[in-house]
Design an enzyme around this catalytic site. Structure first.
Site, PDB file in Angstrom:
ATOM      1  N   ASP A   1       0.894  -1.225  -0.048  1.00 37.41           N
ATOM      2  CA  ASP A   1      -0.043   0.068  -0.064  1.00 37.41           C
ATOM      3  C   ASP A   1       0.843   1.210   0.003  1.00 37.41           C
ATOM      4  O   ASP A   1       1.714   1.483   0.902  1.00 37.41           O
ATOM      5  CB  ASP A   1      -0.879  -0.069   1.207  1.00 37.41           C
ATOM      6  CG  ASP A   1      -2.139   1.049   1.172  1.00 37.41           C
ATOM      7  OD1 ASP A   1      -2.077   1.671   0.468  1.00 37.41           O
ATOM      8  OD2 ASP A   1      -2.792   0.761   2.208  1.00 37.41           O
TER       9      ASP A   1
ATOM     10  N   GLY B   1      -4.913   3.495  -7.758  1.00 36.28           N
ATOM     11  CA  GLY B   1      -4.957   3.680  -9.180  1.00 36.28           C
ATOM     12  C   GLY B   1      -4.107   4.905  -9.902  1.00 36.28           C
ATOM     13  O   GLY B   1      -4.320   5.085 -11.000  1.00 36.28           O
TER      14      GLY B   1
ATOM     15  N   ASP C   1     -10.237   4.341  -1.911  1.00 36.19           N
ATOM     16  CA  ASP C   1     -11.002   3.284  -1.077  1.00 36.19           C
ATOM     17  C   ASP C   1     -12.542   3.151  -0.971  1.00 36.19           C
ATOM     18  O   ASP C   1     -13.258   4.293  -0.852  1.00 36.19           O
ATOM     19  CB  ASP C   1     -10.798   3.860   0.597  1.00 36.19           C
ATOM     20  CG  ASP C   1      -9.300   3.476   0.994  1.00 36.19           C
ATOM     21  OD1 ASP C   1      -8.380   3.151  -0.034  1.00 36.19           O
ATOM     22  OD2 ASP C   1      -8.889   3.296   2.239  1.00 36.19           O
TER      23      ASP C   1
HETATM   24  C1  GLA Z   1      -5.327   2.274   2.756  1.00 37.54           C
HETATM   25  C2  GLA Z   1      -6.073   1.221   1.727  1.00 37.54           C
HETATM   26  C3  GLA Z   1      -6.946   0.370   2.564  1.00 37.54           C
HETATM   27  C4  GLA Z   1      -6.548  -0.307   3.835  1.00 37.54           C
HETATM   28  C5  GLA Z   1      -5.903   1.068   4.516  1.00 37.54           C
HETATM   29  C6  GLA Z   1      -5.063   0.385   5.816  1.00 37.54           C
HETATM   30  O1  GLA Z   1      -6.555   3.096   2.880  1.00 37.54           O
HETATM   31  O2  GLA Z   1      -6.485   1.680   0.636  1.00 37.54           O
HETATM   32  O3  GLA Z   1      -7.511  -0.826   1.879  1.00 37.54           O
HETATM   33  O4  GLA Z   1      -5.367  -1.164   3.561  1.00 37.54           O
HETATM   34  O5  GLA Z   1      -5.003   1.814   3.895  1.00 37.54           O
HETATM   35  O6  GLA Z   1      -4.477   1.523   6.816  1.00 37.54           O
END
Ligand code: GLA
Length: 393
Positions: free
Chosen positions: A144, A193, A214
């Site tokens: 991430d 993305g 998200d």
């Molecule tokens: C981001 C990701 C989520 C999740 C959070 C965790 O927002 O997009 O899917 O993994 O971090 O902190």
């Protein structure tokens, strides 16, 4: 001689690292801790989730990954080894437990110094972390972007192309680190993305890549994401999938119809199916939506051709998806805020490959054969609902 050859081929198959295509020949399915537990997830929650995936029938329906998201990390020691925090006393034992249930286990990190929840990231420790995941028996990594964005901006102020290159290089770095472990680990890119991830993510080993920001457990959030996937079908295929984010089926105040729409859309999109609900309190309705075998079969169709928009009006959208047996999945979404009965609209069967304007149809939510349907047939679709048909000539 022939037997000998078969033996050699079998030996090669076990000793060679799995290719991306073998690893995620169909979109990965499982459950991830974030959408329900967020920062509260513990070792006990993951074990319980594994138990419930078996007893609820989810594992047998295809959900095999049990993925720990953010907030498992503790601190690095003097050798740079990252230790889990007190919520996860023994990762190897946890992985063994999950494996003993016939499931696989996933973990989460960031290319930056910190994860999105401000826990320790992998920057500068990529190989060390990947090696440790492999030693624990990890099967899936969600990587991430989070704090790495700041690094990109600081390194290349006002130079977006250079920032993007730095991001892509960071994903490639972890890709190489994973390959070096020799363990098959599904590589899930999470960077919302940016820079049209679908254009480059497969080149850095991505088995799946987020295409959007998200998701939230609200109809509006889910539909905004879903409708934005139009045009992305050509980027997905066996081994590499667009990821419109994890499922919110069973979360928040989503209604039965909204959950059906969510599941239908994700199946049409050949999306990874990562459930994110509270398995300890899963209703029969939610369980039957998540485990609908006919709908999952659309998602998991081995041709791996993602569906796309066939037709859009103010109140109805029609999406189609070609399937490996020559049939076509057709989904009709009611995008209005009222019940809709399609009077005056057609099903666009000709555009879906049925030149005669007729097709045999099976309704995959009611599990009923509808016989021959015509382009002008009328479906009544409840508010926020969807119809999913499998069409054959
Ligand atoms: C981001 C990701 C989520 C999740 C959070 C965790 O927002 O997009 O899917 O993994 O971090 O902190």
């Amino acid at each position: 001689m022939r037997r000998c050859l078969v033996f050699v081929v079998a030996l090669l198959a076990v000793s060679l690292p799995a290719t991306a295509q073998q690893l995620a020949a169909t979109p990965p399915m499982g459950w991830n801790s974030w959408n329900w537990f967020a920062g509260k997830v513990t070792d006990a929650d993951i074990r319980k989730a594994a138990d419930l995936m078996v007893s609820s029938g989810m594992r047998d329906a295809g959900y095999v990954y049990v993925n720990i998201d953010d907030t498992w990390q503790g601190k690095r020691d003097a050798n740079g080894v990252l230790h889990p925090n007190e919520k996860f006393p023994d990762m190897k034992a946890l992985a063994d437990y999950v494996h003993s249930k016939g499931l696989k286990i996933g973990i989460y990190s960031s290319p930056g110094p910190q994860t999105c929840a401000h826990y320790e990231g992998s920057l500068g420790h990529e190989e060390q972390d990947a090696k440790m995941y492999a030693e624990w028996g990890i099967d899936y990594l969600k990587y991430d972007l989070c704090s790495f964005r700041k690094n990109m901006q600081e390194e290349h102020p006002n130079d977006v192309p250079a920032q993007n290159k730095m991001m892509i290089d960071a994903y490639e770095k972890m890709h190489q680190a994973i390959l070096k472990t020799g363990r098959p680990i599904v590589y899930s890119l999470c960077q919302y993305g940016f820079d049209q991830s679908w254009q480059w993510a497969p080149k850095v080993g991505g088995n799946l890549w987020r295409t959007t920001d998200d998701i939230r457990a609200q109809y509006g959030s889910m539909m905004l994401i879903a409708l934005n996937q139009a045009g992305l079908s050509k980027y997905a295929g066996p081994g590499h999938w667009n990821d419109p984010d994890m499922l919110e089926v069973g979360n928040g105040k989503l209604t039965h119809e909204e959950n059906v729409t969510h599941m239908t859309f994700w199946a049409m999109l050949a999306a990874p199916l990562m459930a994110g609900n509270n398995l300890t309190e899963m209703s029969d309705d939610v369980r039957s939506i998540l485990t609908n075998k006919e709908v999952i079969a659309i998602d998991q169709d081995k041709l791996g051709r993602q569906g796309d928009r066939l037709w859009a009006g103010d109140q109805i959208e029609i999406w189609s998806r070609p399937l490996s047996d020559g049939s076509v999945a057709l989904a009709i979404f009611n995008v209005s805020h009222d019940q809709h009965n399609m009077h005056g609209l057609t099903l666009h069967l000709k555009d879906a490959g049925f030149g005669s304007g007729t097709a045999h149809a099976r309704d995959l939510w009611s599990h009923k054969d509808l016989g021959v349907i015509k382009d002008t047939d009328v479906f009544t679709i409840p508010r926020h609902g969807a119809v999913l048909l499998k069409l054959t000539k």
